[in-house]
Design an enzyme around this catalytic site. Structure first.
Site, PDB file in Angstrom:
ATOM      1  CG  ASN A 283      -1.750   1.217   1.395  1.00 28.82           C
ATOM      2  OD1 ASN A 283      -1.816   2.045   0.488  1.00 28.82           O
ATOM      3  ND2 ASN A 283      -2.397   1.366   2.540  1.00 28.82           N
TER       4      ASN A 283
ATOM      5  CE  LYS B 129      -0.396   3.501   4.650  1.00 31.80           C
ATOM      6  NZ  LYS B 129      -0.491   3.657   6.077  1.00 31.80           N
TER       7      LYS B 129
ATOM      8  CG  HIS C 258      -6.406   2.104   4.864  1.00 27.53           C
ATOM      9  ND1 HIS C 258      -6.010   3.054   5.762  1.00 27.53           N
ATOM     10  CD2 HIS C 258      -5.377   1.235   4.728  1.00 27.53           C
ATOM     11  CE1 HIS C 258      -4.769   2.768   6.164  1.00 27.53           C
ATOM     12  NE2 HIS C 258      -4.366   1.675   5.547  1.00 27.53           N
TER      13      HIS C 258
ATOM     14  CD  GLU D  50      -3.403   5.783   6.428  1.00 26.53           C
ATOM     15  OE1 GLU D  50      -3.354   5.797   5.182  1.00 26.53           O
ATOM     16  OE2 GLU D  50      -2.470   5.358   7.151  1.00 26.53           O
TER      17      GLU D  50
ATOM     18  N   GLY E 200       1.650   2.387  11.011  1.00 22.88           N
ATOM     19  CA  GLY E 200       2.690   3.412  10.974  1.00 22.88           C
ATOM     20  C   GLY E 200       3.331   3.746  12.315  1.00 22.88           C
TER      21      GLY E 200
ATOM     22  CD  GLU F 172      -4.032  -2.240   7.258  1.00 22.64           C
ATOM     23  OE1 GLU F 172      -2.895  -2.446   6.862  1.00 22.64           O
ATOM     24  OE2 GLU F 172      -4.662  -1.204   6.981  1.00 22.64           O
TER      25      GLU F 172
ATOM     26  CB  SER G 149       4.024  -1.569  12.385  1.00 22.79           C
ATOM     27  OG  SER G 149       3.665  -0.229  12.629  1.00 22.79           O
TER      28      SER G 149
HETATM   29  P1  PGA Z   1       2.150   0.496   7.729  1.00 21.35           P
HETATM   30  O1  PGA Z   1       0.765   0.720   6.990  1.00 21.35           O
HETATM   31  O2  PGA Z   1       2.723  -0.801   7.242  1.00 21.35           O
HETATM   32  O3  PGA Z   1       2.987   1.664   7.339  1.00 21.35           O
HETATM   33  O4  PGA Z   1       1.866   0.439   9.196  1.00 21.35           O
HETATM   34  C1  PGA Z   1      -0.120  -0.325   6.743  1.00 21.35           C
HETATM   35  C2  PGA Z   1      -1.381   0.193   6.096  1.00 21.35           C
HETATM   36  O5  PGA Z   1      -1.825   1.313   6.425  1.00 21.35           O
HETATM   37  O6  PGA Z   1      -1.974  -0.487   5.259  1.00 21.35           O
END
Ligand code: PGA
Length: 246
Positions: A11, A13, A99, A101, A174, A168, A207
């Site tokens: 991903n 982003k 997601h 976010e 993150g 997740e 992460s």
């Molecule tokens: P990350 O993000 O691996 O940077 O924690 C995962 C995601 O948001 O899909």
């Protein structure tokens, strides 16, 4: 880990431009020299890169997905939006939906449900994200939240063959923090229990990196990983794949 195909979903982003596509060369080379292993790589770049990335990956087994889409199937007056059939037409085979976010900026379970239905209609596979916040985890509401997200997100979708669940935890995205082994094992088995015998594939995200993946791959019934930050470096991404499948 299951003994089925293991998924590695990148991903990206809101990162990446045309120049970033050069970093794919190492991953293409890796996938060509590791053809016999049972794994799938799916890149989900920003919409601007779906077409050029698909072209670049044409003669490979690596597939491309989008990170979101609008909930209507038809064209319409929705400034700045792109629907599922539009992303499909430029090469996406998958779409990430739900997601955190996007949930954090107002995406509701009902809206996600409409998006999933539209994506199914377009022939896309869906990486459906669910997960609890830190506050919800602290008040021991994880299962309750996941149950609600699954029930509402997949409401009246009978054929779930196109759905891949990505668990997740929001507090893990993150941050470098990952769930404890016992808790994650329990949560994955809770998710599994929400479905009839033939449950969808379940990925873990949050992460994931080349240092913790060996621990994470020990969790039973995980079909792979959704990887944000670490997927931007092809070296780290390959390292994660290698440590999981080899
Ligand atoms: P990350 O993000 O691996 O940077 O924690 C995962 C995601 O948001 O899909």
């Amino acid at each position: 880990m299951t003994n089925k195909y293991i998924y590695f979903v990148a991903n990206w982003k809101m990162f990446g431009n045309l120049r970033s596509l050069n970093s794919l060369d190492k991953v293409i080379k890796f996938s060509k020299t590791n053809k016999k292993k049972k794994y799938k790589i799916i890149y989900c770049p920003p919409n601007t890169l779906i077409r050029p990335m698909s072209k670049r990956l044409k003669k490979t087994t690596i597939q491309v997905g989008a990170q979101n889409c609008h909930h209507t199937y038809e064209f319409g007056a929705y400034t700045g939006q792109v629907n599922s059939s539009m992303i499909k037409s430029v090469g996406a085979k998958y779409v990430i939906l739900g997601h955190s976010e996007n949930r954090q900026i107002g995406e509701t379970d009902n809206l996600i449900n409409l998006k999933i239905k539209s994506a199914i209609k377009s022939g896309l596979k869906i990486i459906f994200c669910i997960g609890e916040t830190l506050k919800e985890k602290r008040s021991k509401k994880t299962n309750q939240i996941l149950k609600r997200q699954i029930e509402k997100g997949l409401k009246s979708i009978k054929n779930k063959s196109k759905i891949i669940i990505a668990y997740e935890p929001v507090w893990s995205i993150g941050t470098g923090a990952i769930p404890k082994e016992a808790a994650l094992t329990q949560t994955i088995s809770f998710i599994k229990s929400r479905f009839a015998k033939k449950y969808p594939k379940i990925l873990y995200g949050g992460s994931v990196n080349n240092k913790n993946v060996e621990k994470l791959k020990k969790i039973p019934n995980i079909d792979g990983f959704l990887i944000g930050g670490a997927s931007q470096s092809s070296k780290k991404f390959i390292d994660i794949i290698q440590k999981t499948i080899i």
